[in-house]
Design a protein around this motif. Structure first.
Motif, short mmCIF file in Angstrom:
data_model
loop_
_atom_site.label_atom_id
_atom_site.label_comp_id
_atom_site.label_asym_id
_atom_site.label_seq_id
_atom_site.Cartn_x
_atom_site.Cartn_y
_atom_site.Cartn_z
N GLY A 203 5.95 -5.92 0.61
CA GLY A 203 6.22 -4.20 0.37
C GLY A 203 7.34 -4.22 -0.90
O GLY A 203 8.27 -4.98 -1.06
N ALA A 204 6.84 -3.08 -1.45
CA ALA A 204 7.59 -2.64 -2.88
C ALA A 204 7.13 -1.34 -3.00
O ALA A 204 6.73 -0.83 -4.20
CB ALA A 204 7.72 -3.48 -4.10
N ASP A 205 7.47 -0.35 -1.83
CA ASP A 205 7.02 1.12 -1.82
C ASP A 205 5.99 0.97 -0.95
O ASP A 205 6.15 2.02 0.01
CB ASP A 205 6.36 1.66 -3.42
N CYS A 206 5.04 0.16 -1.06
CA CYS A 206 4.13 0.25 0.12
C CYS A 206 4.76 -0.21 1.62
O CYS A 206 5.74 -0.66 1.36
CB CYS A 206 3.01 -0.82 -0.15
N MET A 207 4.29 0.15 2.63
CA MET A 207 4.71 0.16 3.82
C MET A 207 4.44 -1.21 4.47
O MET A 207 3.23 -1.58 4.64
CB MET A 207 4.44 1.27 4.76
N PRO B 117 11.03 -0.49 5.00
CA PRO B 117 11.46 0.02 3.84
C PRO B 117 10.29 0.44 2.67
O PRO B 117 9.39 -0.46 2.45
CB PRO B 117 12.41 -0.58 3.07
N SER B 118 10.21 1.75 2.31
CA SER B 118 9.00 1.97 1.56
C SER B 118 9.28 3.56 0.79
O SER B 118 10.36 4.14 0.98
CB SER B 118 7.78 2.29 2.74
N VAL B 119 8.41 3.92 -0.01
CA VAL B 119 8.73 5.04 -0.89
C VAL B 119 8.49 6.01 -0.20
O VAL B 119 7.73 6.45 0.80
CB VAL B 119 7.87 4.94 -2.31
N ASP C 237 10.47 4.93 12.51
CA ASP C 237 10.35 5.17 11.03
C ASP C 237 11.44 6.01 10.46
O ASP C 237 12.49 6.23 11.25
CB ASP C 237 8.83 5.98 10.69
N ASN C 238 11.15 6.85 9.33
CA ASN C 238 12.48 7.83 8.92
C ASN C 238 12.69 8.94 9.59
O ASN C 238 13.71 9.30 9.38
CB ASN C 238 11.84 7.99 7.28
N THR D 122 13.79 2.44 7.52
CA THR D 122 12.69 3.07 6.96
C THR D 122 13.39 3.69 5.54
O THR D 122 13.18 4.77 5.13
CB THR D 122 11.74 3.88 7.59
N PRO D 123 14.36 3.24 4.80
CA PRO D 123 14.81 3.90 3.80
C PRO D 123 13.89 4.02 2.72
O PRO D 123 13.02 3.05 2.40
CB PRO D 123 16.07 2.97 3.33
N CYS D 124 14.20 4.80 1.76
CA CYS D 124 13.37 5.06 0.70
C CYS D 124 13.55 3.82 -0.50
O CYS D 124 14.79 3.66 -0.91
CB CYS D 124 13.62 6.13 -0.32
N THR D 125 12.60 3.05 -0.76
CA THR D 125 12.79 1.86 -1.85
C THR D 125 13.14 2.33 -3.18
O THR D 125 13.96 1.82 -3.85
CB THR D 125 11.46 0.96 -1.84
#
Length: 410
Positions: free
Chosen positions: A252-256, A307-309, A364-365, A374-377
């Protein structure tokens, strides 16, 4: 361009004259070993910037070369060496560099008048095994960067499953957008396989699992699920299993990165859900695989979204974004914009709930009363990698580990 002159195994400094005449902007690196500790006159009078690599090991010297080449933003490395030197250096190249770096070997005959006595080796291991051990030992003694290894855990996942979502601290990757716990090696980036392997080892030690049984999704941005034990597909965005001692992971690097656990049937799953996979239903495809293959009930399954966008930072072209509006109107808060914001986390929650997963069993957020997982990356550069924020040369959390072993992974 960089010129690496291998002076360890019989390559004479006198062989470099033609190379020094050809290129005026060469950065010269001398790999000295025990044979040359002082810079030969050939280089002192060449007018080139000369770097002497005389560290305690070849690994340390070549790592110093890589750091300097990266700092200077160079990618072409011309290597002047002997036949034996090339055989050795190719092993180091595979471990410490990627395809971003272009190596051009020029092999010169062995200078027997300067060659150290005895060409045999007391090592019983193959040269490749010996070099792998040397590289691994060097990387293990490096200090972790930007703090300690840290893992986020969901209170919703039962204690019989070890699990966690990694952050970006505590690894040894030094490229700014990959620093420091990058867990994915790409031929298009500058983080080599040995560094990523060391990062994974450090995460495993911290989390309490062995890195070898780790299974990673082979991302295709679709909805294919691999059931471990069946034939492995060429690509898949989710895995499920009831095998004990297996660690599943999704990058993950924005994708969940999404984790699934069924404490009744002792089944686990991990999925990678980007915006395309979300529209294709990868989250429910994972649930359905658990139900069909292992007899799970959707209402028993716990889901943790890593963590995801967030909707704050993620936009799509209007035509693509409006497909999410069909899932739920709140998924697109500004539908009239040319580049509407999209809430892919909410879209996955809605789809999971429609598929029978209970709302209170999704972490989740939107869950405020429990520790956040689930913070915003994109909003937290000190903690997470982000493609949206950092561009193509982004690192990967390769975060979500979920083990059926009964041990605590984080």
């Amino acid at each position: 361009m960089a010129l690496l002159v291998d002076l360890r195994l019989g390559c004479s400094p006198e062989h470099t004259g033609a190379f020094l005449l050809k290129d005026t902007d060469l950065q010269v690196f001398l790999l000295c070993g025990d044979r040359f500790r002082d810079t030969p006159d050939t280089f002192l009078t060449s007018g080139r910037q000369t770097h002497v690599l005389d560290c305690r090991s070849t690994t340390e010297s070549l790592y110093q070369l890589k750091q300097t080449v990266d700092r200077l933003d160079l990618s072409v490395i011309r290597v002047l060496t002997s036949p034996q030197g090339r055989a050795e250096l190719s092993h180091y190249q595979r471990l410490l560099f990627t395809d971003v770096y272009k190596f051009d070997y020029a092999v010169r005959p062995l200078d027997t008048t300067m060659c150290p006595s005895g060409t045999g080796s007391a090592h019983k291991d193959t040269p490749g095994q010996r070099i792998e051990a040397e590289v691994s030992a060097f990387l293990q003694q490096l200090p972790g960067l930007h703090g300690d290894v840290r893992v986020l855990k969901s209170t919703l996942i039962p204690g019989c499953f070890g699990h966690g979502f990694s952050t970006r601290t505590g690894g040894v990757s030094y490229i700014p957008t990959l620093s420091s716990m990058n867990l994915f090696c790409s031929s298009r980036r500058r983080d080599p396989v040995a560094v990523v392997t060391e990062n994974r080892r450090r995460l495993a030690v911290h989390a309490g699992f062995h890195p070898l049984p780790l299974r990673m999704v082979k991302v295709n941005h679709a909805s294919d699920v691999w059931v471990l034990g069946k034939a492995e597909p060429e690509s898949y965005d989710a895995l499920v299993t009831d095998q004990r001692g297996v660690v599943l992971a999704a990058p993950g690097a924005d994708c969940m990165p999404i984790l699934f656990s069924d404490p009744v049937k002792k089944v686990i799953g991990a999925a990678h859900a980007g915006w395309k996979g979300t529209l294709m239903g990868v989250a429910m495809a994972t649930v359905n695989a658990m139900v069909m293959e292992f007899g799970s009930r959707a209402s028993d399954i716990r889901v943790a979204v890593g963590p995801s966008v967030g909707v704050c930072c993620f936009t799509l072209d209007r035509e693509q974004a409006l497909e999410f509006k069909q899932i739920h109107t709140d998924c697109v808060p500004d539908p009239k914009s040319a580049k509407p914001h999209v809430d892919i986390r909410l879209a996955n929650r809605v789809l999971l709930q429609k598929g029978g997963v209970l709302p209170e069993r999704i972490h989740d957020n939107l869950v405020m009363e429990q520790p956040r997982v689930t913070p915003c990356t994109s909003c937290h550069p000190e903690d997470f990698f982000s493609h949206v924020r950092d561009g193509l040369n982004f690192g990967t959390q390769k975060p979500s580990e979920l083990s059926c072993s009964g041990k605590t992974v984080a």
